[in-house]
Design a protein around this motif. Structure first.
Motif, PDB file in Angstrom:
ATOM      1  N   ALA A  30      24.311 -32.842   6.875  1.00  0.00           N
ATOM      2  CA  ALA A  30      25.480 -33.606   7.328  1.00  0.00           C
ATOM      3  C   ALA A  30      26.559 -32.721   7.939  1.00  0.00           C
ATOM      4  CB  ALA A  30      26.059 -34.401   6.161  1.00  0.00           C
ATOM      5  N   ARG A  31      26.715 -31.497   7.441  1.00  0.00           N
ATOM      6  CA  ARG A  31      27.798 -30.606   7.908  1.00  0.00           C
ATOM      7  C   ARG A  31      27.396 -29.822   9.161  1.00  0.00           C
ATOM      8  NH1 ARG A  31      31.160 -27.909   9.655  1.00  0.00           N
ATOM      9  NH2 ARG A  31      33.053 -27.054   8.726  1.00  0.00           N
ATOM     10  N   ASP A  32      26.137 -29.857   9.510  1.00  0.00           N
ATOM     11  CA  ASP A  32      25.664 -29.171  10.708  1.00  0.00           C
ATOM     12  C   ASP A  32      26.423 -29.683  11.936  1.00  0.00           C
ATOM     13  OD1 ASP A  32      23.814 -29.154  13.195  1.00  0.00           O
ATOM     14  OD2 ASP A  32      22.829 -27.744  11.861  1.00  0.00           O
ATOM     15  N   GLY A  33      26.857 -28.767  12.814  1.00  0.00           N
ATOM     16  CA  GLY A  33      27.657 -29.160  13.962  1.00  0.00           C
ATOM     17  C   GLY A  33      26.950 -30.108  14.908  1.00  0.00           C
ATOM     18  N   GLN A  96      25.177 -22.282  18.546  1.00  0.00           N
ATOM     19  CA  GLN A  96      25.445 -20.982  17.918  1.00  0.00           C
ATOM     20  C   GLN A  96      26.406 -21.097  16.738  1.00  0.00           C
ATOM     21  OE1 GLN A  96      26.878 -18.758  21.286  1.00  0.00           O
ATOM     22  NE2 GLN A  96      24.825 -18.468  22.157  1.00  0.00           N
ATOM     23  N   PHE A  97      27.375 -22.014  16.834  1.00  0.00           N
ATOM     24  CA  PHE A  97      28.422 -22.105  15.808  1.00  0.00           C
ATOM     25  C   PHE A  97      28.224 -23.295  14.875  1.00  0.00           C
ATOM     26  CE2 PHE A  97      30.304 -19.286  18.851  1.00  0.00           C
ATOM     27  CZ  PHE A  97      31.161 -18.481  18.129  1.00  0.00           C
ATOM     28  N   ARG A  98      27.096 -23.947  14.940  1.00  0.00           N
ATOM     29  CA  ARG A  98      26.886 -25.201  14.229  1.00  0.00           C
ATOM     30  C   ARG A  98      27.045 -25.081  12.717  1.00  0.00           C
ATOM     31  NH1 ARG A  98      20.645 -26.362  15.709  1.00  0.00           N
ATOM     32  NH2 ARG A  98      20.973 -28.188  14.349  1.00  0.00           N
ATOM     33  N   ARG A  99      26.883 -23.897  12.171  1.00  0.00           N
ATOM     34  CA  ARG A  99      27.007 -23.702  10.708  1.00  0.00           C
ATOM     35  C   ARG A  99      28.178 -22.800  10.337  1.00  0.00           C
ATOM     36  NH1 ARG A  99      21.548 -23.433  12.040  1.00  0.00           N
ATOM     37  NH2 ARG A  99      20.321 -25.169  11.248  1.00  0.00           N
ATOM     38  N   HIS A 100      29.069 -22.544  11.267  1.00  0.00           N
ATOM     39  CA  HIS A 100      30.201 -21.647  11.012  1.00  0.00           C
ATOM     40  C   HIS A 100      31.202 -22.346  10.090  1.00  0.00           C
ATOM     41  CE1 HIS A 100      33.506 -18.883  11.512  1.00  0.00           C
ATOM     42  NE2 HIS A 100      32.770 -18.111  12.306  1.00  0.00           N
ATOM     43  N   PRO A 101      31.548 -21.725   8.964  1.00  0.00           N
ATOM     44  CA  PRO A 101      32.450 -22.402   8.018  1.00  0.00           C
ATOM     45  C   PRO A 101      33.875 -22.556   8.523  1.00  0.00           C
ATOM     46  CG  PRO A 101      32.009 -20.146   7.333  1.00  0.00           C
ATOM     47  CD  PRO A 101      31.088 -20.416   8.472  1.00  0.00           C
ATOM     48  N   PRO A 105      34.749 -30.160  11.634  1.00  0.00           N
ATOM     49  CA  PRO A 105      33.898 -31.206  12.213  1.00  0.00           C
ATOM     50  C   PRO A 105      34.435 -31.786  13.511  1.00  0.00           C
ATOM     51  CG  PRO A 105      33.999 -31.461   9.844  1.00  0.00           C
ATOM     52  CD  PRO A 105      34.973 -30.368  10.193  1.00  0.00           C
ATOM     53  N   LEU A 106      35.748 -31.966  13.600  1.00  0.00           N
ATOM     54  CA  LEU A 106      36.347 -32.499  14.826  1.00  0.00           C
ATOM     55  C   LEU A 106      36.025 -31.605  16.019  1.00  0.00           C
ATOM     56  CD1 LEU A 106      38.220 -34.499  16.285  1.00  0.00           C
ATOM     57  CD2 LEU A 106      40.145 -33.094  15.540  1.00  0.00           C
ATOM     58  N   GLN A 107      36.039 -30.299  15.815  1.00  0.00           N
ATOM     59  CA  GLN A 107      35.726 -29.366  16.898  1.00  0.00           C
ATOM     60  C   GLN A 107      34.274 -29.491  17.335  1.00  0.00           C
ATOM     61  OE1 GLN A 107      37.836 -26.081  14.430  1.00  0.00           O
ATOM     62  NE2 GLN A 107      37.597 -25.227  16.483  1.00  0.00           N
ATOM     63  N   PHE A 108      33.366 -29.605  16.367  1.00  0.00           N
ATOM     64  CA  PHE A 108      31.950 -29.779  16.717  1.00  0.00           C
ATOM     65  C   PHE A 108      31.759 -31.025  17.596  1.00  0.00           C
ATOM     66  CE2 PHE A 108      30.930 -27.576  12.492  1.00  0.00           C
ATOM     67  CZ  PHE A 108      30.607 -26.376  13.102  1.00  0.00           C
ATOM     68  N   ALA A 109      32.395 -32.104  17.188  1.00  0.00           N
ATOM     69  CA  ALA A 109      32.211 -33.359  17.907  1.00  0.00           C
ATOM     70  C   ALA A 109      32.780 -33.276  19.325  1.00  0.00           C
ATOM     71  CB  ALA A 109      32.863 -34.500  17.130  1.00  0.00           C
ATOM     72  N   LEU A 110      33.977 -32.726  19.464  1.00  0.00           N
ATOM     73  CA  LEU A 110      34.585 -32.639  20.787  1.00  0.00           C
ATOM     74  C   LEU A 110      33.831 -31.659  21.687  1.00  0.00           C
ATOM     75  CD1 LEU A 110      38.427 -32.765  20.083  1.00  0.00           C
ATOM     76  CD2 LEU A 110      36.928 -34.585  20.909  1.00  0.00           C
ATOM     77  N   ALA A 222      33.566 -25.104  26.067  1.00  0.00           N
ATOM     78  CA  ALA A 222      33.047 -25.530  24.766  1.00  0.00           C
ATOM     79  C   ALA A 222      33.216 -24.424  23.727  1.00  0.00           C
ATOM     80  CB  ALA A 222      31.576 -25.922  24.892  1.00  0.00           C
ATOM     81  N   ARG A 223      33.018 -23.187  24.161  1.00  0.00           N
ATOM     82  CA  ARG A 223      33.200 -22.057  23.236  1.00  0.00           C
ATOM     83  C   ARG A 223      34.646 -21.990  22.757  1.00  0.00           C
ATOM     84  NH1 ARG A 223      34.578 -19.214  20.155  1.00  0.00           N
ATOM     85  NH2 ARG A 223      34.027 -17.049  19.620  1.00  0.00           N
ATOM     86  N   LEU A 224      35.599 -22.231  23.626  1.00  0.00           N
ATOM     87  CA  LEU A 224      37.005 -22.225  23.220  1.00  0.00           C
ATOM     88  C   LEU A 224      37.300 -23.355  22.232  1.00  0.00           C
ATOM     89  CD1 LEU A 224      38.779 -21.463  26.621  1.00  0.00           C
ATOM     90  CD2 LEU A 224      38.263 -19.871  24.759  1.00  0.00           C
ATOM     91  N   LEU A 225      36.708 -24.524  22.452  1.00  0.00           N
ATOM     92  CA  LEU A 225      36.918 -25.637  21.531  1.00  0.00           C
ATOM     93  C   LEU A 225      36.389 -25.329  20.136  1.00  0.00           C
ATOM     94  CD1 LEU A 225      36.005 -28.683  23.831  1.00  0.00           C
ATOM     95  CD2 LEU A 225      38.256 -28.175  22.851  1.00  0.00           C
ATOM     96  N   LEU A 226      35.439 -24.402  20.050  1.00  0.00           N
ATOM     97  CA  LEU A 226      34.809 -24.064  18.768  1.00  0.00           C
ATOM     98  C   LEU A 226      35.407 -22.809  18.139  1.00  0.00           C
ATOM     99  CD1 LEU A 226      31.124 -24.841  19.768  1.00  0.00           C
ATOM    100  CD2 LEU A 226      32.517 -26.133  18.148  1.00  0.00           C
ATOM    101  N   THR A 227      36.586 -22.411  18.579  1.00  0.00           N
ATOM    102  CA  THR A 227      37.253 -21.243  17.985  1.00  0.00           C
ATOM    103  C   THR A 227      37.440 -21.460  16.485  1.00  0.00           C
ATOM    104  OG1 THR A 227      38.447 -20.816  20.045  1.00  0.00           O
ATOM    105  CG2 THR A 227      39.338 -19.839  18.022  1.00  0.00           C
ATOM    106  N   PRO A 228      36.914 -20.562  15.646  1.00  0.00           N
ATOM    107  CA  PRO A 228      37.109 -20.737  14.181  1.00  0.00           C
ATOM    108  C   PRO A 228      38.582 -20.726  13.827  1.00  0.00           C
ATOM    109  CG  PRO A 228      35.364 -19.140  14.653  1.00  0.00           C
ATOM    110  CD  PRO A 228      36.036 -19.436  15.969  1.00  0.00           C
ATOM    111  N   LEU A 229      38.979 -21.631  12.943  1.00  0.00           N
ATOM    112  CA  LEU A 229      40.370 -21.797  12.562  1.00  0.00           C
ATOM    113  C   LEU A 229      40.568 -21.482  11.079  1.00  0.00           C
ATOM    114  CD1 LEU A 229      41.075 -25.148  14.427  1.00  0.00           C
ATOM    115  CD2 LEU A 229      41.548 -22.837  15.243  1.00  0.00           C
TER     116      LEU A 229
END
Length: 231
Positions: A30-33, A96-101, A105-110, A222-229
């Motif tokens: 479920a948590r997979d991006g 690449q970032f689908r499992r990054h803690p 989730p909002l970032q994965f979806a967008l 897309a890479r920018l949208l997935l910046t770890p926060l």
């Protein structure tokens, strides 16, 4: 490698597309991006009603062809990854970032929506024009209908995955990321890209380079949208 070529037909109906997405939903954590994007996409696509075309294709062929060709681009990227092949650049950041803690989730979806509309939709319009032997202008109503579907998808994402107003502060980096992306702007750029690719169809080298540049640019965003926060 350019991804302008027509995707081989693996699934030909809306029902088979939905079945493939349901299989992904059942198989992925479920948590997979990818699962996050697939889940909201599946919900909105499954709930969307179909209407007959108003123009040349009165039997609904344009609606079904564009819907299927659009979804096929996403499913082909997933299949390429599972088969050890290189997916389009627009999808690589999500994979690449689908499992990054540190990615929410909002970032994965967008990021998934961005890859799908920014790259896949433009090429799906071209795929559909080839299939139906028509010009993009004859698909403009269907393109707008898909845009409405994507708007519903974005709204659902924000409703389900956005933190509550007490948690989403002005200084929160997620607020900055959300403000940097616009579905309307992405949709307008996609329509222009689709028309350009169709105009370049008799110049395959130029069309391929254009598609490759589009793919890379969408992947960068897309890479920018997935910046770890931070939490």
């Amino acid at each position: 490698m350019a991804h302008c070529e027509q995707v081989p037909v693996a699934v030909r109906t809306v029902d088979s597309v939905l079945a493939r997405m349901r299989a992904l939903d059942a198989a992925l954590p479920a948590r997979d991006g990818v699962a996050v994007f697939n889940r909201v996409y599946l919900t909105v696509t499954g709930a969307a009603g179909r209407r007959p075309d108003d123009g040349r294709f009165a039997d609904g062929r344009a609606a079904n062809a564009l819907d299927v060709r659009f979804a096929e681009r996403y499913l082909a990227a997933v299949d390429a990854l599972e088969e050890g092949q290189r997916p389009p650049a627009c999808w690589r950041p999500l994979f690449q970032f689908r499992r990054h803690p540190g990615v929410r989730p909002l970032q994965f979806a967008l990021a998934g929506v961005h890859a799908h509309i920014g790259h896949d939709l433009a090429l799906a319009v071209v795929d559909t024009c080839r299939t139906l032997d028509c010009d993009p202008v004859e698909l403009e109503d269907e393109f707008d209908r898909v845009g409405g579907l994507l708007l519903s998808l974005e709204e659902r994402i924000r409703d389900e995955l956005m933190p509550g107003p007490d948690l989403l502060r002005v200084a929160d980096p997620l607020t900055h990321l959300l403000g940097s992306w616009s579905l309307d702007h992405a949709r307008d750029a996609t329509w222009a890209a689709a028309r350009a690719l169709w105009a370049l169809r008799r110049l395959p080298d130029v069309a391929g380079e254009f598609a490759e540049r589009l793919d890379a640019a969408v992947g960068f965003a897309a890479r920018l949208l997935l910046t770890p926060l931070p939490d």
